[in-house]
Scaffold this motif. Structure first.
Motif, PDB file in Angstrom:
ATOM      1  N   ARG A 145      36.322  31.249  39.415  1.00  0.00           N
ATOM      2  CA  ARG A 145      36.796  32.611  39.173  1.00  0.00           C
ATOM      3  C   ARG A 145      38.277  32.731  39.491  1.00  0.00           C
ATOM      4  NH1 ARG A 145      36.295  37.289  43.498  1.00  0.00           N
ATOM      5  NH2 ARG A 145      37.723  35.742  44.385  1.00  0.00           N
ATOM      6  N   ASN A 146      38.665  32.214  40.641  1.00  0.00           N
ATOM      7  CA  ASN A 146      40.071  32.299  41.034  1.00  0.00           C
ATOM      8  C   ASN A 146      40.974  31.583  40.043  1.00  0.00           C
ATOM      9  OD1 ASN A 146      39.219  33.678  43.281  1.00  0.00           O
ATOM     10  ND2 ASN A 146      39.404  31.941  44.685  1.00  0.00           N
TER      11      ASN A 146
ATOM     12  N   CYS B 261      41.116  33.593  36.664  1.00  0.00           N
ATOM     13  CA  CYS B 261      41.918  34.815  36.761  1.00  0.00           C
ATOM     14  C   CYS B 261      43.411  34.498  36.870  1.00  0.00           C
ATOM     15  CB  CYS B 261      41.462  35.654  37.950  1.00  0.00           C
ATOM     16  SG  CYS B 261      39.843  36.426  37.714  1.00  0.00           S
ATOM     17  N   ASN B 262      43.746  33.424  37.561  1.00  0.00           N
ATOM     18  CA  ASN B 262      45.147  33.002  37.633  1.00  0.00           C
ATOM     19  C   ASN B 262      45.676  32.631  36.259  1.00  0.00           C
ATOM     20  OD1 ASN B 262      45.326  33.397  40.393  1.00  0.00           O
ATOM     21  ND2 ASN B 262      44.782  31.287  40.901  1.00  0.00           N
TER      22      ASN B 262
ATOM     23  N   GLU C  44      46.303  35.765  34.237  1.00  0.00           N
ATOM     24  CA  GLU C  44      47.497  36.440  34.715  1.00  0.00           C
ATOM     25  C   GLU C  44      48.763  35.720  34.269  1.00  0.00           C
ATOM     26  OE1 GLU C  44      49.867  39.235  36.475  1.00  0.00           O
ATOM     27  OE2 GLU C  44      47.688  39.318  36.230  1.00  0.00           O
TER      28      GLU C  44
ATOM     29  N   PHE D 207      42.733  43.212  33.244  1.00  0.00           N
ATOM     30  CA  PHE D 207      41.463  42.930  33.902  1.00  0.00           C
ATOM     31  C   PHE D 207      41.595  43.167  35.397  1.00  0.00           C
ATOM     32  CE2 PHE D 207      43.892  39.111  34.491  1.00  0.00           C
ATOM     33  CZ  PHE D 207      43.476  38.584  35.710  1.00  0.00           C
ATOM     34  N   GLN D 208      40.440  43.293  36.035  1.00  0.00           N
ATOM     35  CA  GLN D 208      40.359  43.330  37.488  1.00  0.00           C
ATOM     36  C   GLN D 208      39.540  42.121  37.932  1.00  0.00           C
ATOM     37  OE1 GLN D 208      41.755  45.446  39.714  1.00  0.00           O
ATOM     38  NE2 GLN D 208      42.774  46.566  38.049  1.00  0.00           N
ATOM     39  N   GLN D 209      40.036  41.415  38.922  1.00  0.00           N
ATOM     40  CA  GLN D 209      39.286  40.256  39.406  1.00  0.00           C
ATOM     41  C   GLN D 209      37.931  40.717  39.940  1.00  0.00           C
ATOM     42  OE1 GLN D 209      40.982  36.616  41.486  1.00  0.00           O
ATOM     43  NE2 GLN D 209      40.126  37.713  43.240  1.00  0.00           N
TER      44      GLN D 209
ATOM     45  N   VAL E 191      34.590  37.919  33.600  1.00  0.00           N
ATOM     46  CA  VAL E 191      35.677  38.888  33.765  1.00  0.00           C
ATOM     47  C   VAL E 191      35.610  39.865  32.595  1.00  0.00           C
ATOM     48  CG1 VAL E 191      38.185  39.180  33.754  1.00  0.00           C
ATOM     49  CG2 VAL E 191      37.163  37.239  34.975  1.00  0.00           C
TER      50      VAL E 191
ATOM     51  N   ALA F 124      37.540  41.781  30.215  1.00  0.00           N
ATOM     52  CA  ALA F 124      38.926  41.666  29.746  1.00  0.00           C
ATOM     53  C   ALA F 124      39.168  42.634  28.595  1.00  0.00           C
ATOM     54  CB  ALA F 124      39.204  40.236  29.307  1.00  0.00           C
TER      55      ALA F 124
END
Length: 488
Positions: free
Chosen positions: A399-400, A403-404, A407, A416-418, A425, A427
């Motif tokens: 997930r991390n 999301c990186n 971004e 999006f919000q983590q 996610v 999106a």
């Protein structure tokens, strides 16, 4: 072999000789395309046995066909339908034959389900897939499951497992789930409160079928899990969509509706809402429980991936609190294993489970007893619990990383919000980048991604989708986002 005894009825009271009836019947079958040019016919002795006539009758019928050039005989092959038929040339044979019975439409009307939004492509068409939020089957304890399945298959008890079994599913797995759900979700239940199903989707269908009548009002989130929406609408229900924000569904809006007229059902996903991934806040949860008790509001709580939480502790489900028997709790083991292991469950008061089990047997007469017994062993020896602990850590890292990437590579394009948990996610793409076009261009580069149609209805178009990260390792995530970057 064709059922010639049925296809060639013989009327011995007819003035037409029996051999002529057989010859004419075979000509009709050839003309209609039931018997194709070049097909073999049974020998005279075998055909006589099939039609319960004397062999000489079949010899006479075949002689009649041979004289008219409908059949020929080939040494060591026997009686063959002519490739060049006397009345129908080979090139026009198919056109002249009747349309096959299942080539056209039905001769009657029936209820139509409608279209399935964002229908998936055929397997193998794409090298990479960003799915809706599936587990990575490559890390699941599938080998352990197969080991236990094989062991049970070769055990003396296999005859018992091959029988119908309990209508609610094997008691062994219901016992294990009772303990697991009590320890992880705080549910106060026994095995009599558990129904096993082929995935959570079946559980939603059965619960809704028992609760809803045509014209009923169902409260759902906006947006909502589209497959649940389809189920409710198929039962003739009217959907009332309740707004969501970062704290989950608007409970005050639910209260206003209940004060006017009690709805037939509330469908809610308070934990990692599908599709937006938001979690119902603690204060809204308490308000909602009060509404459920006050109005005796029937609720389907869909908790499809409770076990996957990465930021702090998960909020306990509504079903764990005092709801006075009004919450039907539904979950899935597919998220813990693999999507092709279709095992879900429903938790409800015993009398509701009894009716649900009867309905389950009507649509799915036999449980996957052996598979479910094997799953019970994995719970009993701790293999499932150990797998969940490892997979939560792995999916947290994925997930991390995902999301990186979003971004860094798609900033300004995707909002999006983590998510605090789950496997996807939510999106939302900038309106300048419509998802149908992105999906089509990505597909041409080997990436399958939703076109967002599941969350577009009426005048609503979120231009958003769920982007599953759990099933992709870091290298696959990088490749997928790189493709997206090029097509936007």
């Amino acid at each position: 072999m064709l059922p010639f005894s049925t296809l060639l009825p013989i009327n011995k009271a007819s003035a037409m000789p029996v051999y002529q009836q057989i010859a004419n019947g075979l000509i009709g079958l050839i003309r209609d395309g039931v018997i194709k040019p070049g097909a073999s016919l049974p020998g005279s002795r075998e055909m006589a046995q099939l039609l319960q006539v004397h062999r000489k009758t079949i010899v006479a019928a075949y002689q009649e066909l041979f004289t008219q050039d409908w059949i020929t005989t080939i040494p060591r092959k026997g009686v063959i339908v002519s490739e060049r038929l006397p009345e129908i040339k080979p090139r026009t044979f198919k056109a002249a034959a009747k349309i096959p019975a299942y080539a056209g439409n039905t001769g009657f009307t029936f209820n139509k389900i409608g279209s399935y939004p964002g229908a998936p492509a055929r397997p193998g068409e794409h090298r990479l897939i960003i799915n809706d939020g599936f587990p990575d089957y490559r890390i699941g304890p599938v080998d352990l499951l197969i080991r236990e399945y094989r062991s049970l298959f070769h055990s003396p008890a296999v005859k018992h497992y091959a029988a119908y079994g309990g209508m609610a599913g094997p008691l062994s797995l219901r016992n294990e789930l009772t303990q697991f759900l009590t320890e992880t979700r705080g549910l106060n239940i026994g095995p009599q409160n558990v129904l096993l199903t082929h995935g959570a989707q079946m559980a939603i269908y059965i619960a809704a079928r028992l609760i809803l009548q045509p014209g009923a009002t169902v409260l759902v989130g906006e947006p909502n899990y589209f497959m649940a929406d389809m189920i409710f609408q198929q039962f003739g229900a009217k959907l009332v969509r309740i707004p969501l924000d970062e704290n989950g569904i608007d409970v005050d809006a639910i209260a206003r509706i209940c004060r006017q007229k009690k709805p037939a059902l509330l469908y809610i996903i308070p934990h990692h809402h599908h599709p937006t991934t938001v979690t119902l806040s603690a204060d809204r949860r308490m308000k909602l429980l009060e509404l459920i008790r006050r109005y005796r509001l029937p609720v389907i709580e869909d908790d499809y991936d409770y076990d996957f939480h990465y930021s702090g502790g998960p909020i306990l489900p509504l079903a764990s609190a005092d709801h006075e028997g009004n919450v039907i709790y539904i979950g899935s083991l597919a998220k813990s294993l693999a999507t092709f292991v279709r095992v879900g469950y429903m938790i409800a008061p015993e009398h509701f489970i009894n009716e649900a089990a009867l309905m389950r047997r009507m649509i799915d007469i036999r449980s996957d007893n052996l598979l479910e017994e094997a799953l019970a062993v994995l719970f009993r020896n701790g293999d499932m619990q150990r797998h969940l602990k490892k997979s939560v850590k792995l999916y947290h890292d994925r997930r991390n990383h995902f999301c990186n990437l979003l971004e860094q590579e798609l900033k300004g394009i995707v909002q999006f919000q983590q998510p605090a948990g789950g496997m996807a996610v939510w999106a939302q793409f900038h309106k300048k980048h419509p998802l149908p076009a992105i999906s089509a261009r990505a597909a041409a580069k080997g990436l399958l991604i939703s076109n967002g149609s599941a969350y577009s209805y009426g005048t609503v178009n979120h231009n958003a989708l769920r982007m599953g990260f759990a099933s992709l390792n870091e290298k696959e995530q990088q490749e997928a986002i790189a493709i997206l970057k090029t097509v936007v």
